[in-house]
Write a protein that holds these residues in place. Structure first.
Motif, short mmCIF file in Angstrom:
data_model
loop_
_atom_site.label_atom_id
_atom_site.label_comp_id
_atom_site.label_asym_id
_atom_site.label_seq_id
_atom_site.Cartn_x
_atom_site.Cartn_y
_atom_site.Cartn_z
N THR A 1 -7.37 6.15 0.89
CA THR A 1 -6.68 6.53 -0.34
C THR A 1 -7.63 6.55 -1.53
O THR A 1 -7.53 7.41 -2.41
CB THR A 1 -5.49 5.58 -0.61
N ARG A 2 -8.58 5.64 -1.53
CA ARG A 2 -9.55 5.55 -2.62
C ARG A 2 -10.77 6.44 -2.40
O ARG A 2 -11.72 6.39 -3.16
CB ARG A 2 -10.01 4.10 -2.79
N GLU B 1 -6.51 2.20 5.40
CA GLU B 1 -5.64 3.12 4.65
C GLU B 1 -5.98 3.09 3.16
O GLU B 1 -6.04 4.13 2.50
CB GLU B 1 -4.18 2.75 4.88
N THR C 1 0.83 -1.21 0.00
CA THR C 1 0.00 0.00 0.00
C THR C 1 0.86 1.25 0.00
O THR C 1 0.60 2.20 -0.74
CB THR C 1 -0.95 -0.02 1.21
#
Length: 182
Positions: free
Chosen positions: A80-81, A76, A37
């Motif tokens: 992020t998306r 996370e 990630t």
């Protein structure tokens, strides 16, 4: 070196699978998923995090406390998306299954990510509460998550909220350079 870390975690994950050790699978797999990630390999990170969680469920019928590691990674990835509700749910599930983590790094990571999520959702009151929690953890910072890291996260959050004076106040505490005055 990221390549060395990736290889070591992959080896530990395979060893954990071969031995049927759920703890090793979750810690090594969750850490490897997090490494993916961090490198921007969200699809690989998500797939691995979900895979090790499924492995733990298949082996034990429940998620042990160390499952908070791949859950944090999924949080996370959701952040992020821009999937805030999903990200928040993963973090909250991690806190539920591991309410007293042995590592303060997990607590710090949860508070920072929750503050970012609340801020992205426009929930200023929750963001402020999370920032306060982060600042209260600062005296307990570790070599992995330093006090400077925590304060810098808070300054960034204040900046995103349009609270430049608070951000500047925090940055003055961590910056080795003199900030210009207005």
């Amino acid at each position: 070196d990221i390549t060395v870390s990736e290889r070591a975690l992959a080896q530990a994950l395979e060893l954990g699978r071969a031995q049927g050790t759920v703890y090793i699978v979750l810690v090594a797999g969750g850490s490897l998923a997090n490494l993916f990630t961090i490198q921007g390999r969200l699809g690989e990170g998500e797939a691995l995090a979900r895979e090790v969680l499924q492995y733990a469920l298949a082996q034990t019928g429940t998620l042990p406390s160390c499952a908070s590691i791949p859950l944090a990674t999924l949080g996370e990835i959701g952040y992020t998306r821009n999937q805030m509700a999903q990200a928040r749910q993963f973090i909250q599930n991690g806190v539920i299954i591991d309410p007293h983590p042995t590592s303060l790094n997990m607590v710090m990571q949860h508070h920072v990510l929750l503050a970012q999520i609340f801020n992205a959702e426009g929930n200023q009151q929750a963001t402020q509460a999370a920032i306060q929690a982060i600042l209260e953890l600062e005296p307990y910072a570790t070599h992995a998550v330093t006090g400077q890291d925590l304060k810098t996260h808070c300054a960034l959050l204040y900046t995103r909220q349009g609270q430049a004076a608070q951000a500047e106040q925090i940055l003055r505490q961590v910056s080795p350079y003199t900030l210009p005055t207005h």
